[in-house]
Each structure stands twice: as C-alpha cells, then as structure tokens.
Write an enzyme that holds these catalytic residues in place. Structure first.
Site, PDB file in Angstrom:
ATOM      1  N   GLU A  42       0.847  -1.178  -0.023  1.00 46.99           N
ATOM      2  CA  GLU A  42      -0.095  -0.047  -0.036  1.00 46.99           C
ATOM      3  C   GLU A  42       0.843   1.275   0.102  1.00 46.99           C
ATOM      4  O   GLU A  42       0.476   2.349  -0.593  1.00 46.99           O
ATOM      5  CB  GLU A  42      -0.973  -0.017   1.368  1.00 46.99           C
ATOM      6  CG  GLU A  42      -1.752   1.309   1.484  1.00 46.99           C
ATOM      7  CD  GLU A  42      -2.144   1.588   2.933  1.00 46.99           C
ATOM      8  OE1 GLU A  42      -2.252   2.869   3.146  1.00 46.99           O
ATOM      9  OE2 GLU A  42      -1.914   0.744   3.579  1.00 46.99           O
ATOM     10  N   ASP A  46       0.588   3.850  -3.208  1.00 48.96           N
ATOM     11  CA  ASP A  46       0.187   5.429  -2.968  1.00 48.96           C
ATOM     12  C   ASP A  46       1.301   6.122  -3.630  1.00 48.96           C
ATOM     13  O   ASP A  46       0.552   7.263  -4.369  1.00 48.96           O
ATOM     14  CB  ASP A  46       0.403   5.353  -1.288  1.00 48.96           C
ATOM     15  CG  ASP A  46      -0.079   6.975  -1.025  1.00 48.96           C
ATOM     16  OD1 ASP A  46      -1.039   7.360  -1.525  1.00 48.96           O
ATOM     17  OD2 ASP A  46       0.775   7.737  -0.510  1.00 48.96           O
ATOM     18  N   ASP A 115      -7.118   1.215   0.794  1.00 46.27           N
ATOM     19  CA  ASP A 115      -5.662   0.697   1.066  1.00 46.27           C
ATOM     20  C   ASP A 115      -5.410  -0.491   0.233  1.00 46.27           C
ATOM     21  O   ASP A 115      -4.334  -0.623  -0.351  1.00 46.27           O
ATOM     22  CB  ASP A 115      -5.671   0.129   2.475  1.00 46.27           C
ATOM     23  CG  ASP A 115      -5.806   1.131   3.459  1.00 46.27           C
ATOM     24  OD1 ASP A 115      -5.454   2.267   3.215  1.00 46.27           O
ATOM     25  OD2 ASP A 115      -6.029   0.975   4.769  1.00 46.27           O
ATOM     26  N   GLU A 118      -4.651   0.503  -3.382  1.00 49.11           N
ATOM     27  CA  GLU A 118      -3.130   1.013  -3.680  1.00 49.11           C
ATOM     28  C   GLU A 118      -2.158   0.004  -3.462  1.00 49.11           C
ATOM     29  O   GLU A 118      -1.219  -0.115  -4.355  1.00 49.11           O
ATOM     30  CB  GLU A 118      -3.003   2.108  -2.459  1.00 49.11           C
ATOM     31  CG  GLU A 118      -3.802   3.196  -2.697  1.00 49.11           C
ATOM     32  CD  GLU A 118      -3.435   4.342  -1.691  1.00 49.11           C
ATOM     33  OE1 GLU A 118      -3.771   5.658  -1.714  1.00 49.11           O
ATOM     34  OE2 GLU A 118      -3.097   3.928  -0.278  1.00 49.11           O
TER      35      GLU A 118
END
Length: 226
Positions: A42, A46, A115, A118
């Site tokens: 994650e 991101d 989450d 990502e």
C-alpha cells in the site's frame, strides 16, 4: 486455511493474467489474518498512484498552476476516490480477513478498500513495471481526470473563504464522537461559524468527516443567501 485467490476475478480487474500470485495474494491480505499483509505494498502503491496522476495532470493541464494541480491531485488520490474505485471493481470481495475483522464488517470499510487498491497498484508495479501500473491507473481514474473541468476547491477552504468574505469568525471544528473498531472507525465532526450556523457529518477518518461537515455547512449557508 485461506481460500485460494480468485485469479480470474483478479485478472478481470487488472486487465492481465498475473504471473506472480504471491505479490497479489499479499496485496489482498488484511492484517487481521495474522499473516504478512498489504501495508508495505500500500505504501508503494500510494506513491506510484501519486506519480502517475501528477504526471498526467502536468500533461493534460499545461496552464494550471502548482496550486491548481495540487487541488486536483488531492481529490483524485483521496481515500474517498480510491475507495469508490475499489468498490466499483468489487475489489473488497477478494480481500482476505481474519474472523473478527470479517464479522466487524471489514469488507464494507472504505478505508480498507482504499488501502487495498493502492496495494494492488504496488503489486502491479513490482510485477510488470510503471507502464502497466500507469495503464491500470488511467483506465480507472482517466474519466475522473477528464471530468475535472475546473480545479476543485476543498470544502474547508471554500467555507473559510465564505466566512472571511463576510467578516465572520473562521470555522471551528470539533469531534462529536468516534465509533467502530480501529480498522473501520467512524468519526462525527461538527463545524460552526460562531453562533451563526452549525453542521455535523460523519466520515471514515477525521479529515473526511471535517470535509463532509464543511460541505454541508457551506451548502446550508449558500442556500440561505439565495
């Protein structure tokens, strides 16, 4: 014993047949299982998402200032946007949870959905590189970028400007309540401008609840002026 990853559903989501199932298995494993989970992926995903979106905004809006691009990016990369895309893809159906998180409704948590998408981007980047990640991101976020006719103004900033323009006190925010388990909290936030007006809203994070409350109060105040 965990159910095997639904590779057919996964392939439909990412647009290709995965080669390294270990990465995707990790990307879709919640910490409540007690196993290695998606948090590191994650973190990576991101950054990949932010890079691809920032690059696309830079290219598509050559006359936009840094502030305008930041406003656009803030909306596109927000938890709410990521969660909405994950839910549209039915990604939460593939996430593995521990028994407690599952019974607590983890599969319906916007935070977890955001989450997970990502983490999925992070896995796709590691397996197939930046171009594959870019293709996936633009397939899912492209219409949202196209739909941004003007740089969106954050509701908190817009409410602040409304108050200042009318000589009012700046908005004040307070937490009314926090409920739910740690992995799926619900915040209720109140915002007020002195004794003039007040509104409350809920969100999966303090920031999301503040944003929703600001939007609600601004809509009420602007409605009174019409």
């Amino acid at each position: 014993m965990s159910d095997p990853l639904n590779t057919e559903a996964l392939a439909d989501i990412i647009g290709c047949i995965p080669d390294d199932l270990t990465l995707y298995d990790l990307a879709l494993t919640h910490g409540s299982t007690g196993r290695a989970d998606y948090q590191r992926l994650e973190f990576l995903g991101d950054r990949v998402l932010g890079l691809v979106l920032a690059s696309e905004l830079y290219t598509r809006f050559p006359a936009a200032s840094e502030g305008e691009m930041s406003s656009r990016l803030h909306v596109l990369a927000s938890g709410a946007t990521c969660a909405a895309i994950a839910q549209r893809l039915d990604l939460p159906a593939l996430i593995r949870f521990g028994a407690q998180a599952r019974s607590d409704g983890g599969r319906h948590s916007d935070n977890i959905a955001a989450d997970a998408i990502e983490a999925l981007i992070g896995a796709l980047f590691l397996e197939r590189g930046i171009e594959a990640a870019r293709t996936f991101i633009l397939a899912q976020w492209g219409a949202l970028i196209d739909g941004q006719q003007a740089a969106p103004k954050h509701p908190k900033a817009a409410l602040q400007e409304w108050a200042l323009a009318r000589g009012r006190r700046p908005p004040e925010y307070e937490i009314v309540s926090r409920e739910g388990p740690d992995h799926a909290p619900r915040f209720r936030i109140a915002v007020s401008i002195g004794k003039l007006a007040r509104a409350e809203a809920q969100g999966a994070s303090k920031q999301a609840a503040e944003k929703a409350a600001a939007a609600a109060l601004l809509a009420e105040l602007e409605g009174q002026e019409k």
